[in-house]
Design an enzyme around this catalytic site. Structure first.
Site, PDB file in Angstrom:
ATOM      1  N   GLY A  96       0.869  -1.175   0.000  1.00 38.27           N
ATOM      2  CA  GLY A  96       0.000   0.000   0.000  1.00 38.27           C
ATOM      3  C   GLY A  96       0.903   1.221   0.000  1.00 38.27           C
ATOM      4  O   GLY A  96       1.671   1.423   0.942  1.00 38.27           O
ATOM      5  N   ASN A 135      -1.336   7.137   1.700  1.00 35.59           N
ATOM      6  CA  ASN A 135      -0.932   8.127   2.706  1.00 35.59           C
ATOM      7  C   ASN A 135      -0.060   7.535   3.793  1.00 35.59           C
ATOM      8  O   ASN A 135       0.991   8.083   4.135  1.00 35.59           O
ATOM      9  CB  ASN A 135      -2.179   8.762   3.341  1.00 35.59           C
ATOM     10  CG  ASN A 135      -2.806   9.789   2.423  1.00 35.59           C
ATOM     11  OD1 ASN A 135      -2.177  10.295   1.497  1.00 35.59           O
ATOM     12  ND2 ASN A 135      -4.067  10.106   2.674  1.00 35.59           N
ATOM     13  N   GLY A 160       1.413   4.516   3.721  1.00 31.82           N
ATOM     14  CA  GLY A 160       2.571   3.879   3.084  1.00 31.82           C
ATOM     15  C   GLY A 160       3.692   4.882   2.814  1.00 31.82           C
ATOM     16  O   GLY A 160       4.870   4.607   3.064  1.00 31.82           O
ATOM     17  N   ASP A 217       2.134  -1.410  -4.600  1.00 33.63           N
ATOM     18  CA  ASP A 217       0.708  -1.096  -4.741  1.00 33.63           C
ATOM     19  C   ASP A 217       0.152  -1.900  -5.919  1.00 33.63           C
ATOM     20  O   ASP A 217       0.882  -2.651  -6.577  1.00 33.63           O
ATOM     21  CB  ASP A 217       0.504   0.424  -4.914  1.00 33.63           C
ATOM     22  CG  ASP A 217      -0.813   0.911  -4.305  1.00 33.63           C
ATOM     23  OD1 ASP A 217      -1.885   0.459  -4.771  1.00 33.63           O
ATOM     24  OD2 ASP A 217      -0.780   1.727  -3.366  1.00 33.63           O
ATOM     25  N   SER A 259      -4.299  -2.022   8.106  1.00 33.63           N
ATOM     26  CA  SER A 259      -5.601  -1.899   7.423  1.00 33.63           C
ATOM     27  C   SER A 259      -6.757  -2.191   8.376  1.00 33.63           C
ATOM     28  O   SER A 259      -6.672  -3.069   9.234  1.00 33.63           O
ATOM     29  CB  SER A 259      -5.674  -2.871   6.251  1.00 33.63           C
ATOM     30  OG  SER A 259      -4.520  -2.781   5.447  1.00 33.63           O
ATOM     31  N   ASN A 260      -7.844  -1.466   8.178  1.00 35.21           N
ATOM     32  CA  ASN A 260      -9.033  -1.620   9.022  1.00 35.21           C
ATOM     33  C   ASN A 260     -10.141  -2.406   8.332  1.00 35.21           C
ATOM     34  O   ASN A 260     -10.176  -2.449   7.116  1.00 35.21           O
ATOM     35  CB  ASN A 260      -9.559  -0.225   9.388  1.00 35.21           C
ATOM     36  CG  ASN A 260      -8.782   0.362  10.554  1.00 35.21           C
ATOM     37  OD1 ASN A 260      -8.589  -0.297  11.572  1.00 35.21           O
ATOM     38  ND2 ASN A 260      -8.343   1.607  10.413  1.00 35.21           N
ATOM     39  N   HIS A 292      -9.504  -2.195  18.216  1.00 35.03           N
ATOM     40  CA  HIS A 292      -9.292  -0.852  17.651  1.00 35.03           C
ATOM     41  C   HIS A 292     -10.647  -0.296  17.212  1.00 35.03           C
ATOM     42  O   HIS A 292     -10.910  -0.095  16.039  1.00 35.03           O
ATOM     43  CB  HIS A 292      -8.334  -0.971  16.466  1.00 35.03           C
ATOM     44  CG  HIS A 292      -7.824   0.346  15.958  1.00 35.03           C
ATOM     45  ND1 HIS A 292      -7.435   1.371  16.773  1.00 35.03           N
ATOM     46  CD2 HIS A 292      -7.628   0.792  14.693  1.00 35.03           C
ATOM     47  CE1 HIS A 292      -7.015   2.393  16.022  1.00 35.03           C
ATOM     48  NE2 HIS A 292      -7.138   2.063  14.756  1.00 35.03           N
TER      49      HIS A 292
END
Ligand code: APR
Length: 314
Positions: free
Chosen positions: A10, A13, A15, A34, A122-123, A178
């Protein structure tokens, strides 16, 4: 190269900021990876950062790529692949988009970086790191999620501002998932050893805890996208602990196998990160209140993890 290798999956932003920090700290050579549609974007960012090395003065090779072969043999992999939140969204709202992305990243890691220490950003974090571990089959010592260091940093900032003391003297710990029911552990929160409860009134502390829990959303609302400076620094602290065998005590999302009474779940707890990865999971004493909050947070994490487990590969 005999330098350490850091693959950043990734090149957005977070990354980009990860690459900037790893380069300045000379942690190793860096690959900004990416998707093919953003290969040139990644290459451009890498070139910008390499040119920056001439001004700042750091030695690091920085490569942009969309070819997993360029990530081969990485010592550390940091995953930010996926879309970030937009105002009004919860982290859990991202699961439909980010789950297939994490599965494709897991396939790449499994094939090309099977020996790496992997940090997921990552979320929705706890569910994405769960899936990455499941899909790669990596041991739990080498797969962690970054959340606790960031959530604790937010808590620490608000405490420092309220107490009017240096940020350097505030130590706090945020555990659990989180999400908005994360668990700020007051019993482990001090201003250079002095209990925070001694210096800050209870109502103020409650307001600070509430702001910490929605600290990510506050920034999303202001910026229209999610935070990236502090998330990147937090992950770099974890990567550095591994690469330099620092044996730091950092709250991290790790695979729980009975610790704190939870099983087959990723959630934030204090761990020691050193050259062997997660070298120890610490079971600290929590108050009854904190245990109740942790149980609530675990329930949320279990819910979104169950969604992931029930989603077949597409
Ligand atoms: N492999 C590699 N990169 C991918 C993939 C994939 N399969 N799919 C998407 N990406 C890339 C995107 O092309 C984009 O460049 O991930 C990058 C994400 O960058 P940003 O959109 O700038 O998002 P960022 O702010 O960095 O956040 C990334 O971290 O904090 C979490 O919620 C946040 O899930 C989000 C993630």
């Amino acid at each position: 190269s005999t330098r350490k290798k850091i693959a950043l999956i990734g090149a957005g932003n977070i990354g980009g900021e990860l690459a900037a920090l790893c380069a300045r700290k000379e942690l190793g050579d860096i690959v900004l990876f990416d998707i093919p549609a953003k290969a040139d974007f990644a290459k451009g960012k890498a070139l910008d950062l390499e040119q920056n090395s001439s001004v700042i003065g750091y030695d690091a090779k920085i490569t942009g790529s969309s070819d997993w072969k360029d990530c081969a043999g990485a010592d550390v992999v940091i995953v930010t692949a996926g879309i970030p939140r937009k105002p009004g969204q919860s982290r859990d709202d991202l699961v439909a988009t980010n789950l297939p992305i994490i599965r494709s990243v897991a396939a790449g890691v499994k094939e090309h970086c099977p020996d790496a220490f992997v940090i997921v950003i990552s979320n929705p974090l706890d569910a994405m790191v769960y899936e990455l571990k499941r899909a790669t089959g990596l041991p739990r010592e080498r797969v962690v999620g970054m959340a606790g260091v960031l959530d604790s940093a937010r808590f620490q900032l608000f405490l420092a501002r309220e107490a009017n003391v240096s940020i350097k003297d505030v130590r706090a710990m945020v555990l659990g998932g989180h999400g908005d029911d994360m668990v700020p552990v007051l019993s482990a929160t001090t201003i250079n050893g002095v209990a925070a409860t001694e210096l800050i009134a209870r109502e103020k502390l409650d307001a600070i805890i509430a702001r910490t829990r929605t600290g990510g959303g506050e920034i999303v609302k202001l910026m229209g996208t999610s935070a990236y400076y502090a998330p990147a620094s937090a992950a770099v602290a974890m990567a550095e602990a591994f690469l330099l065998d620092q044996k730091r005590l950092l709250p991290s999302a790790v695979y729980l196998d009975g610790e704190y009474g939870y099983k087959d779940l990723f959630m934030g707890v204090p761990v020691i990160i050193g050259g062997r990865g997660v070298e120890k999971i610490l079971e600290i004493k929590l108050t009854d209140d904190e245990k109740v909050m942790l149980a609530k947070s675990a329930k949320s994490v279990q819910g979104i993890t169950d969604v992931v487990k029930a989603t077949p590969a597409s």
